[in-house]
Scaffold this motif. Structure first.
Motif, mmCIF file in Angstrom:
data_model
loop_
_atom_site.group_PDB
_atom_site.id
_atom_site.type_symbol
_atom_site.label_atom_id
_atom_site.label_comp_id
_atom_site.label_asym_id
_atom_site.label_seq_id
_atom_site.Cartn_x
_atom_site.Cartn_y
_atom_site.Cartn_z
ATOM 1 N N PRO A 7 0.835 -1.210 0.000
ATOM 2 C CA PRO A 7 0.000 0.000 0.000
ATOM 3 C C PRO A 7 0.862 1.249 0.000
ATOM 4 O O PRO A 7 1.939 1.282 0.592
ATOM 5 N N THR A 8 0.376 2.283 -0.694
ATOM 6 C CA THR A 8 1.096 3.560 -0.756
ATOM 7 C C THR A 8 0.522 4.584 0.206
ATOM 8 O O THR A 8 1.136 5.615 0.442
ATOM 9 N N ARG A 9 -0.662 4.305 0.752
ATOM 10 C CA ARG A 9 -1.286 5.210 1.719
ATOM 11 C C ARG A 9 -1.803 4.391 2.894
ATOM 12 O O ARG A 9 -2.028 3.188 2.783
ATOM 13 N N ALA A 10 -2.001 5.078 4.022
ATOM 14 C CA ALA A 10 -2.353 4.369 5.251
ATOM 15 C C ALA A 10 -3.685 3.650 5.140
ATOM 16 O O ALA A 10 -3.879 2.591 5.738
ATOM 17 N N GLU A 11 -4.622 4.206 4.363
ATOM 18 C CA GLU A 11 -5.956 3.606 4.300
ATOM 19 C C GLU A 11 -6.037 2.443 3.316
ATOM 20 O O GLU A 11 -7.039 1.727 3.278
ATOM 21 N N GLU A 12 -5.005 2.215 2.517
ATOM 22 C CA GLU A 12 -5.073 1.178 1.496
ATOM 23 C C GLU A 12 -4.837 -0.209 2.086
ATOM 24 O O GLU A 12 -4.176 -0.353 3.117
ATOM 25 N N PRO A 13 -5.373 -1.257 1.425
ATOM 26 C CA PRO A 13 -5.248 -2.610 1.970
ATOM 27 C C PRO A 13 -3.864 -3.202 1.704
ATOM 28 O O PRO A 13 -3.209 -2.855 0.726
ATOM 29 N N PRO A 14 -3.418 -4.128 2.568
ATOM 30 C CA PRO A 14 -2.160 -4.843 2.309
ATOM 31 C C PRO A 14 -2.358 -5.873 1.199
ATOM 32 O O PRO A 14 -3.493 -6.133 0.773
ATOM 33 N N PRO A 15 -1.279 -6.483 0.695
ATOM 34 C CA PRO A 15 -1.433 -7.511 -0.338
ATOM 35 C C PRO A 15 -2.320 -8.665 0.138
ATOM 36 O O PRO A 15 -2.290 -9.043 1.306
ATOM 37 N N GLY A 16 -3.107 -9.207 -0.782
ATOM 38 C CA GLY A 16 -3.992 -10.313 -0.434
ATOM 39 C C GLY A 16 -5.163 -10.408 -1.386
ATOM 40 O O GLY A 16 -5.249 -9.681 -2.375
ATOM 41 N N ASP A 17 -6.081 -11.335 -1.090
ATOM 42 C CA ASP A 17 -7.284 -11.536 -1.889
ATOM 43 C C ASP A 17 -8.457 -10.846 -1.210
ATOM 44 O O ASP A 17 -8.685 -11.024 0.001
ATOM 45 N N TYR A 18 -9.216 -10.078 -2.011
ATOM 46 C CA TYR A 18 -10.316 -9.299 -1.446
ATOM 47 C C TYR A 18 -11.550 -9.385 -2.332
ATOM 48 O O TYR A 18 -11.443 -9.499 -3.556
ATOM 49 N N ALA A 19 -12.708 -9.332 -1.675
ATOM 50 C CA ALA A 19 -13.954 -9.027 -2.372
ATOM 51 C C ALA A 19 -14.130 -7.516 -2.278
ATOM 52 O O ALA A 19 -14.146 -6.954 -1.185
ATOM 53 N N MET A 20 -14.246 -6.884 -3.426
ATOM 54 C CA MET A 20 -14.257 -5.423 -3.472
ATOM 55 C C MET A 20 -15.643 -4.918 -3.846
ATOM 56 O O MET A 20 -16.290 -5.460 -4.737
ATOM 57 N N VAL A 21 -16.102 -3.875 -3.153
ATOM 58 C CA VAL A 21 -17.318 -3.178 -3.523
ATOM 59 C C VAL A 21 -16.949 -1.712 -3.713
ATOM 60 O O VAL A 21 -16.275 -1.113 -2.874
ATOM 61 N N ALA A 22 -17.337 -1.154 -4.864
ATOM 62 C CA ALA A 22 -16.976 0.217 -5.215
ATOM 63 C C ALA A 22 -18.242 1.028 -5.455
ATOM 64 O O ALA A 22 -19.199 0.550 -6.066
ATOM 65 N N VAL A 23 -18.215 2.267 -4.982
ATOM 66 C CA VAL A 23 -19.313 3.209 -5.190
ATOM 67 C C VAL A 23 -18.759 4.403 -5.959
ATOM 68 O O VAL A 23 -17.829 5.063 -5.490
ATOM 69 N N SER A 24 -19.303 4.650 -7.156
ATOM 70 C CA SER A 24 -18.809 5.720 -8.025
ATOM 71 C C SER A 24 -19.913 6.736 -8.281
ATOM 72 O O SER A 24 -21.090 6.388 -8.347
ATOM 73 N N ASP A 25 -19.487 7.989 -8.427
ATOM 74 C CA ASP A 25 -20.440 9.046 -8.762
ATOM 75 C C ASP A 25 -19.907 9.868 -9.927
ATOM 76 O O ASP A 25 -18.748 9.748 -10.312
ATOM 77 N N THR A 26 -20.755 10.693 -10.481
ATOM 78 C CA THR A 26 -20.378 11.595 -11.575
ATOM 79 C C THR A 26 -20.372 13.031 -11.078
ATOM 80 O O THR A 26 -20.769 13.949 -11.786
ATOM 81 N N GLY A 27 -19.898 13.201 -9.854
ATOM 82 C CA GLY A 27 -19.971 14.506 -9.203
ATOM 83 C C GLY A 27 -18.766 15.384 -9.442
ATOM 84 O O GLY A 27 -18.062 15.279 -10.453
ATOM 85 N N THR A 28 -18.502 16.225 -8.464
ATOM 86 C CA THR A 28 -17.492 17.277 -8.618
ATOM 87 C C THR A 28 -16.071 16.799 -8.411
ATOM 88 O O THR A 28 -15.128 17.515 -8.744
ATOM 89 N N GLY A 29 -15.875 15.616 -7.856
ATOM 90 C CA GLY A 29 -14.527 15.154 -7.567
ATOM 91 C C GLY A 29 -13.999 15.778 -6.281
ATOM 92 O O GLY A 29 -14.657 16.602 -5.633
ATOM 93 N N ILE A 30 -12.785 15.379 -5.908
ATOM 94 C CA ILE A 30 -12.186 15.830 -4.651
ATOM 95 C C ILE A 30 -10.844 16.492 -4.953
ATOM 96 O O ILE A 30 -9.996 15.917 -5.648
ATOM 97 N N LEU A 31 -10.639 17.678 -4.435
ATOM 98 C CA LEU A 31 -9.374 18.384 -4.611
ATOM 99 C C LEU A 31 -8.265 17.662 -3.854
ATOM 100 O O LEU A 31 -8.511 17.022 -2.816
ATOM 101 N N PRO A 32 -7.003 17.744 -4.340
ATOM 102 C CA PRO A 32 -5.900 17.013 -3.690
ATOM 103 C C PRO A 32 -5.722 17.348 -2.214
ATOM 104 O O PRO A 32 -5.479 16.460 -1.399
ATOM 105 N N ASP A 33 -5.833 18.635 -1.834
ATOM 106 C CA ASP A 33 -5.633 18.985 -0.439
ATOM 107 C C ASP A 33 -6.775 18.460 0.434
ATOM 108 O O ASP A 33 -6.565 18.135 1.616
ATOM 109 N N VAL A 34 -7.963 18.331 -0.145
ATOM 110 C CA VAL A 34 -9.086 17.758 0.594
ATOM 111 C C VAL A 34 -8.936 16.240 0.687
ATOM 112 O O VAL A 34 -9.209 15.637 1.735
ATOM 113 N N LEU A 35 -8.478 15.612 -0.403
ATOM 114 C CA LEU A 35 -8.309 14.154 -0.426
ATOM 115 C C LEU A 35 -7.361 13.686 0.671
ATOM 116 O O LEU A 35 -7.541 12.608 1.235
ATOM 117 N N ALA A 36 -6.359 14.494 0.978
ATOM 118 C CA ALA A 36 -5.386 14.103 2.007
ATOM 119 C C ALA A 36 -6.001 14.057 3.401
ATOM 120 O O ALA A 36 -5.417 13.475 4.316
#
Length: 579
Positions: free
Chosen positions: A342-371
């Motif tokens: 993982p490159t960030r603290a919130e990311e998962p370690p190596p392994g097998d995962y069932a993934m669920v993703a939620v996507s929107d077509t909104g405004t996006g997140i600014l880099p300083d807010v994303l941090a």
């Protein structure tokens, strides 16, 4: 003169005789030159020519070490011979030996490339002239080799410069990659340390706060039994409501700090997501289009079933808020095998995962807010529009479950939040068949005890409610959230009454009642609330006969439960969930 002097001390010169090409038409002069060379003790081999043709042929062979030439010849002059020699064998020393060579003529000969000259009156100078001529020839040859090497060096200089430039560029690129990797690791470490520090702080605060709330809530309950004054009772009700709100806040803080109590079980995310379509649509509004992309043969995930539903609903509401009127919400599931660190603290370690993703077509997140999006209480919404605990709760849930989160976003294009949950290797048990309302009527026998479902997020309040109803001879089941209630009803709608708390995280009581009224209209719903002000419920068209105020006094709970069972589903309820 000795041979060492003539050869200038060169062993190679001493080993082989000096090959001399002599251009001389006079036999006497040729014998005289040979005698001088003999007297000097210098080993030589003399090749004599007398005509232009013979000289041209011998010079063209380029096998001589020295050319000795008379200046005046019957068929051509010495300068013509010199020009021919310089054109065809420029490296061979050329020395004039002549009795008629004047000073002006000698200077002219040297200008045209002659190595030296010797008058026949001073033939004793001939050995020294030979030594000097050969030394100059060697120097000339060395210079020629050096010039040739320099030309070759110059010819390859551009290629070598380009090669070296490429090597330096690659070295610099490798160094830049190392710097970027080091900065990435350092930033990930700083973020992990910051979130860990905040998590420890919030965990300690939540723990102490829960202890305080336990004391407060317990004493409120004791006071409620002893106080009969209506004014004092209203104040106690207000205190209870504040204590309940504090309990919900601590639950969200514990979710971020990964201290909440989870009950992980094997869950098939495809079933969970598919069963939530109607709930999601009613929660985010009809203006938003919902699309689902569910991977067949999805790995089962080890996760708390109720919490994952809350997480999906939380992300869907966040996505709705990020979009203008309308937009598209996409929910996707996939099997994911991660091998990279993982490159960030919130990311998962190596392994097998069932993934669920939620996507929107909104405004996006600014880099300083994303941090900062996972930090508790951080929000970009207006005051009163958000607590800043939504993504923090998602973060804590994912990490405590053994997985992680990744956010991909582009300003103006939208955002995708991916939640990775650990894979379960074992197969899930076969799903029990759902029971319909008709099935409930078929299995119901006269005299059976009514079956009630109590929905309340506060465990202590839920325990009191269940105890009172069980003492009144009802069969009671209990759940801690609106989503859990919907989940139970989907599999078994055989309930005679649902008693739901008005104020709950995720889905509040009105939203739960609206969903029940839409999907199971034959099941009556009753509300319990800790709020003294019941205007929020009455605005929804709910009569007082369907509302029980906390705390339960003078048998009010039992009376209104019996009344609701007798009258059946309420009519005239708007039950429009207010977001």
């Amino acid at each position: 003169m000795a041979i060492e002097q003539l050869t200038d001390g060169s062993p190679d010169d001493a080993a082989a005789p000096l090959r001399i090409l002599l251009l001389e038409d006079s036999d006497l002069d040729a014998e005289l030159l040979a005698a001088v060379l003999d007297d000097a003790g210098y080993p030589y081999r003399l090749d004599r020519v007398m005509t232009r043709e013979a000289f041209a042929a011998a010079a063209g062979e380029r096998r001589h070490d020295l050319i000795l030439a008379d200046y005046v010849l019957p068929t051509f002059d010495g300068l013509s011979a010199l020009a021919h020699a310089r054109a065809h064998c420029p490296d061979i020393p050329f020395v004039f030996v002549s009795g008629t060579l004047g000073e002006d003529v000698a200077v002219e000969a040297l200008k045209n490339g002659a190595t030296d000259y010797v008058t026949k009156q001073r033939l004793d100078r001939l050995p020294r002239v030979i030594v000097r001529a050969r030394a100059e020839a060697r120097a000339h040859a060395e210079r020629r080799l050096m010039e040739q090497a320099l030309r070759q060096l110059n010819d390859t200089l551009e290629a070598r410069v380009a090669e070296r430039t490429r090597e330096l560029f690659e070295a610099n690129a490798a160094l830049q990659r190392q710097i970027v990797e080091r900065e990435r690791v350092e930033e990930a470490l700083r973020q992990a340390q910051r979130l860990e520090a905040v998590g420890q702080l919030t965990s300690g605060v939540a723990h102490d706060f829960n202890n305080l709330l336990t004391v407060i809530a317990g004493n409120i309950e004791f006071l409620e039994r002893a106080v009969s004054d209506e004014r004092s009772r209203r104040r106690l009700d207000t205190m209870r409501g504040a204590a309940e709100r504090g309990a919900r806040l601590t639950a969200q803080l514990l979710a971020f700090s990964r201290r909440q109590r989870l009950e992980p079980v094997p869950v098939q995310l495809n079933r969970t997501v598919a069963s939530m379509r109607d709930l999601l649509q009613s929660s985010i509004g009809g203006a938003v289009r919902i699309e689902m992309t569910l991977q067949p043969d999805l790995w089962p995930a080890l996760v708390d079933a109720t919490q994952i539903e809350l997480i999906i609903l939380n992300l869907a509401i966040n996505a709705r808020d990020a979009m203008a009127v309308g937009g598209c919400l996409t929910i996707e599931t996939a099997n994911v095998r991660l091998s990279d660190r993982p490159t960030r603290a919130e990311e998962p370690p190596p392994g097998d995962y069932a993934m669920v993703a939620v996507s929107d077509t909104g405004t996006g997140i600014l880099p300083d807010v994303l941090a900062r999006v996972f930090e508790p209480f951080f929000t970009t919404k207006e005051v009163g529009k958000g607590s800043g605990l939504g993504l923090a709760q998602v973060y804590g849930f994912a990490k405590q479950s053994g997985g992680g989160i990744r956010i991909d976003t582009e300003v103006g294009e939208g955002t995708t939040v991916r939640v990775y949950l650990p894979r379960v290797a074992a197969e899930l048990p076969a799903r029990e068949p759902r029971r319909s309302e008709a099935d409930c009527l078929a299995v119901r026998q006269p005299g059976d005890r009514p079956v009630l479902l109590v929905v309340d997020d506060d465990g202590a309040v839920r325990e009191i409610t269940v105890t009172k109803l069980a003492e009144a001879d009802y069969e009671v089941r209990e759940v801690g959230s609106g989503l859990a209630a919907i989940h139970i009803l989907e599999h078994d709608p055989c309930f005679d009454l649902v008693i739901v708390d008005f104020a709950m995280p995720g889905m509040n009581g009105v939203e739960v009642a609206a969903e029940i009224g839409r999907r199971w209209p034959s099941i009556p719903v009753m509300f319990v609330t800790g709020y003294a002000d019941q205007s929020a419920l009455t605005r929804e068209g709910i009569g007082e006969d369907r509302i029980v105020q906390k705390p339960f006094l003078d048998g009010e709970l039992e009376r209104k439960v019996a009344l609701s069972l007798a009258t059946g589903p309420a009519t005239g309820l708007r039950l429009v969930s207010s977001r």
